[in-house]
Scaffold this motif. Structure first.
Motif, short mmCIF file in Angstrom:
data_model
loop_
_atom_site.label_atom_id
_atom_site.label_comp_id
_atom_site.label_asym_id
_atom_site.label_seq_id
_atom_site.Cartn_x
_atom_site.Cartn_y
_atom_site.Cartn_z
N GLU A 451 0.82 -1.21 0.00
CA GLU A 451 0.00 0.00 0.00
C GLU A 451 0.86 1.27 0.00
O GLU A 451 0.37 2.35 -0.35
N ARG A 452 2.14 1.11 0.39
CA ARG A 452 3.04 2.27 0.43
C ARG A 452 4.01 2.26 -0.75
O ARG A 452 5.08 2.83 -0.69
N TRP A 453 3.62 1.62 -1.82
CA TRP A 453 4.51 1.42 -2.97
C TRP A 453 5.15 2.73 -3.44
O TRP A 453 6.37 2.81 -3.61
N ASP A 454 4.36 3.75 -3.66
CA ASP A 454 4.89 5.00 -4.20
C ASP A 454 5.90 5.64 -3.25
O ASP A 454 6.92 6.18 -3.69
N THR A 455 5.62 5.57 -1.96
CA THR A 455 6.55 6.15 -0.98
C THR A 455 7.86 5.39 -0.98
O THR A 455 8.95 5.98 -0.96
N TYR A 456 7.77 4.06 -1.00
CA TYR A 456 8.99 3.24 -1.05
C TYR A 456 9.76 3.50 -2.34
O TYR A 456 11.00 3.54 -2.34
N GLU A 457 9.04 3.66 -3.45
CA GLU A 457 9.72 3.87 -4.73
C GLU A 457 10.54 5.16 -4.70
O GLU A 457 11.67 5.20 -5.21
N GLN A 458 10.01 6.21 -4.10
CA GLN A 458 10.76 7.46 -4.00
C GLN A 458 11.97 7.28 -3.09
O GLN A 458 13.05 7.83 -3.34
N ALA A 459 11.83 6.50 -2.02
CA ALA A 459 12.96 6.24 -1.12
C ALA A 459 14.05 5.44 -1.84
O ALA A 459 15.25 5.71 -1.67
#
Length: 502
Positions: A451-459
Motif C-alpha cells: 500500500e506504500r509502494w509509491d513512498t517506497y519507490e521514492q525512497a
C-alpha cells in the motif's frame, strides 16, 4: 599547545583526599544513571609513554563498577583482524548504550606512528585522520559521548618517569626498549601529536591535554572531565528525547499515516526495460555458464584472500531468495555465509545500526551475502518512521563511508536492487496464497508495504542516487522474469570479481 601542559601543576595528598569521597560517589551515581541512558561513553587515552594512560584506565575501573566498562588496548593486528578492514576490530569492540568503553592504542595509533617515523607523507596522514574524524562523527551523531585524553610529559619529565619505573621491581615490566626508542624520537612525536590534535579536536570529539607529571592532578583532570561531560550529555540527551517525543505526538495528532511525499514523480526505476526475459533453454545455458565461471573465480579469490560482499535489496516477492540460492549453488559452502537481516535484536539496538553489519564481515577469501542490509535505514526505517529524519538523512554519508572502507580493503562489493512492477508483485502474492508450500512467505506486512509502494519507490530512487558511487555502484535488476534476473546477478558478480582478480 604542549607548553601550557608543562606547568608542573600538582595536587597535594590532603587536597585529593578532601575531594575523593564526594567525587567517587558522584561518579558511581552517574554510572548508574548512564546504564539506562540511550548512548555509550567512549574514552580514548593516548599520549606520551609513561604519562599515566594505563593508570588512568585502571583508576576508572577501580572507582566505577568494571562490569559496565569495556576496556580495550590494542597491539599488533592478529591474523583474523588483518583479513578484514582496519576498523573492523574497533567496531566489534564498541560499548553498547549505557556503558563506558576505554580505548588505548586504538584508531589513532597506526597513523600517528607511521607519520612520526616517516612511513607516510603529509597527504596520507591527513587522509588517515579524515577517516578517524568520520568514524568519530558517525558515533557522536548517533548520540555517543566521546572524550579524548592526551597524557603529556615534557622530555625530561618523561625520562625521569621511565627511570623511576625501571627502578621499581613491581613496575619495571612497564618500560621496554621501545619506550626508550620513542623517547629518543620525542621531538618528532610531539610534532606529530600537535598536528594530530589540531586536526582531530572537533566539536563532536575534543581532545583534553592532561599534564601527567603529578598522578593526583592527572587523576582529578580525567575524573572531573568525565563527570562534567557526562552530566551535560545526560541532560542533552534528555532534551533530545523530549523534543522527539513532542514532535512524534504532534505529527500523529495531524495524521497517523506518513504521507507519500514525491509520489508519481519519475524515478530511476522507470528507465528499466521490464520486458527483458529468457526462455528456459537460453536460461539453462546461460545459468550453467555463469555459475561455472563464478565457481572458478571464487576458488581463485579464496587462494588470493580476496573477499566478496553481496547486498540484495528489492521489493517483496522480487526473487531475492531465488537469486541468492543460484549464487550460492556455484560456491563452496565452506566459503560462503548468507546473513538474513530482520528487525534488530535488543543487543543490536544497543549499538549504532552499522555495528551488526561490521561484525558480520567474513575473513579473507570468503563470500558474505546480505539478504537485506544496512540500506534498511534509508528504506523501511525511513518510510515507517523507525528512524528520525536526522538519522536516515545522515545515513547516506555513513553508508558511503562504510562501503568505501570495504572497497579500499580490496573487498569485491556488489549491490543489487531487484525490481518488479506493481502488477507483477500482485500476481506473485496471489500465487503464494494459492501455493501451500509458499504461503508462509506471504505476511500481512507484505500487503501493508504494498500500500506504500509509491513512498517506497521514492525512497529507493533517492537511495540509488545518493549511494551509487564509482567504487560501489548499484546494479538495478529487471526481475519481472526470474530467469533473466538470476543470470544478470550471477554475471554481474563474476564480472566484478574478474575485474579485481585480473
Amino acid at each position: 599547545m604542549f607548553r601550557t601542559a608543562e606547568l608542573g601543576r600538582k595536587v597535594s595528598k590532603a587536597e585529593f583526599e578532601e575531594l575523593e569521597s564526594a567525587l567517587r560517589i558522584e561518579m558511581v551515581e552517574l554510572q548508574q544513571t548512564l546504564r539506562v541512558a540511550d548512548f555509550p561513553v567512549i574514552l580514548v587515552f593516548a599520549g606520551v609513554d609513561g604519562a599515566g594512560k594505563g593508570e588512568s584506565m585502571n583508576l576508572l575501573n577501580e572507582w566505577l563498577d568494571p562490569r559496565w566498562i569495556v576496556t580495550r588496548a590494542y597491539a599488533s593486528t592478529s591474523d583474523e583482524e588483518q583479513e578484514r578492514p582496519e576498523y573492523w576490530r574497533f567496531w566489534r569492540d564498541l560499548p553498547p548504550k549505557g556503558r563506558i568503553g576505554q580505548f588505548l592504542s586504538c584508531w589513532y595509533s597506526t597513523p600517528f606512528m607511521e607519520f612520526a617515523t616517516g612511513a607516510i607523507d603529509d597527504v596520507t596522514f591527513d587522509e588517515r585522520l579524515n577517516r578517524v574524524i568520520a568514524f568519530e562523527k558517525t558515533l557522536a551523531d548517533d548520540g555517543a559521548l566521546i572524550l579524548k585524553f592526551w597524557m603529556h610529559l615534557g622530555k625530561q619529565a618523561q625520562k625521569k618517569r621511565l627511570k623511576s619505573l625501571e627502578k621499581d621491581a613491581n613496575e619495571s615490566w612497564r618500560v621496554t626498549a621501545q619506550d626508550w626508542k620513542h623517547w629518543e624520537m620525542y621531538d618528532s612525536f610531539i610534532h606529530t601529536a600537535e598536528r594530530l590534535i589540531a586536526r582531530t579536536s572537533v566539536p563532536e570529539a575534543r581532545w583534553t591535554i592532561v599534564e601527567g607529571q603529578d598522578h593526583r592532578y592527572r587523576s582529578l583532570t580525567v575524573l572531573c572531565g568525565l563527570r562534567d561531560a557526562l552530566s551535560r550529555h545526560l541532560e542533552h540527551r534528555r532534551a533530545v528525547a523530549e523534543t522527539r517525543t513532542r514532535s512524534r505526538h504532534g505529527v500523529e495528532a495531524v495524521s497517523p499515516v506518513i504521507p507519500d511525499v514525491g509520489a508519481n514523480l519519475p524515478t530511476v526505476l522507470d528507465t528499466l526495460d521490464m520486458t527483458q526475459a529468457l526462455d528456459k533453454k537460453a536460461y539453462r545455458t546461460a545459468l550453467g555458464t555463469q555459475q561455472g565461471r563464478l565457481a572458478v573465480l571464487q576458488r581463485k579469490a579464496h587462494r588470493k584472500g580476496v573477499s566478496t560482499v553481496l547486498v540484495f535489496e528489492g521489493w517483496d516477492a522480487a526473487g531475492k531468495g531465488g537469486a541468492i540460492r543460484r549464487v550460492t549453488r556455484a560456491l563452496d559452502a565452506r566459503q560462503v555465509q548468507v546473513i538474513p537481516i530482520a528487525a534488530p535484536t535488543d543487543e543490536e539496538n544497543a549499538q549504532h545500526y552499522l555495528w551488526r553489519f561490521w561484525r558480520q564481515l567474513g575473513r579473507a577469501g570468503r563470500v558474505t551475502v546480505f539478504d537485506r542490509s544496512w540500506y534498511g535505514r534509508v528504506l523501511v526505517e525511513r518510510v515507517e518512521g523507525f528512524a528520525a529524519d536526522d538519522e536516515w538523512r545522515r545515513a547516506y554519508t555513513e553508508i558511503r563511508d562504510f562501503e568505501d572502507q570495504l572497497v579500499q580493503d580490496g573487498i569485491v562489493l556488489c549491490k543489487f536492487w531487484l525490481h518488479i512492477t506493481k502488477d507483477e508483485q500482485l500476481a506473485r502474492f496471489q500465487s503464494r496464497e494459492d501455493t501451500p508450500y509458499k504461503s508462509w512467505k506471504l505476511t500481512e506486512e507484505d500487503w501493508r508495504n504494498r500500500e506504500r509502494w509509491d513512498t517506497y519507490e521514492q525512497a529507493v530512487n533517492e537511495m540509488v542516487e545518493r549511494t551509487s558511487t564509482h567504487t560501489a555502484p548499484w546494479t538495478l535488476v529487471e526481475a519481472n522474469d526470474k530467469r533473466f534476473a538470476r543470470v544478470k546477478v550471477i554475471e554481474t558478480v563474476a564480472n566484478a570479481m574478474e575485474k579485481v582478480l585480473g
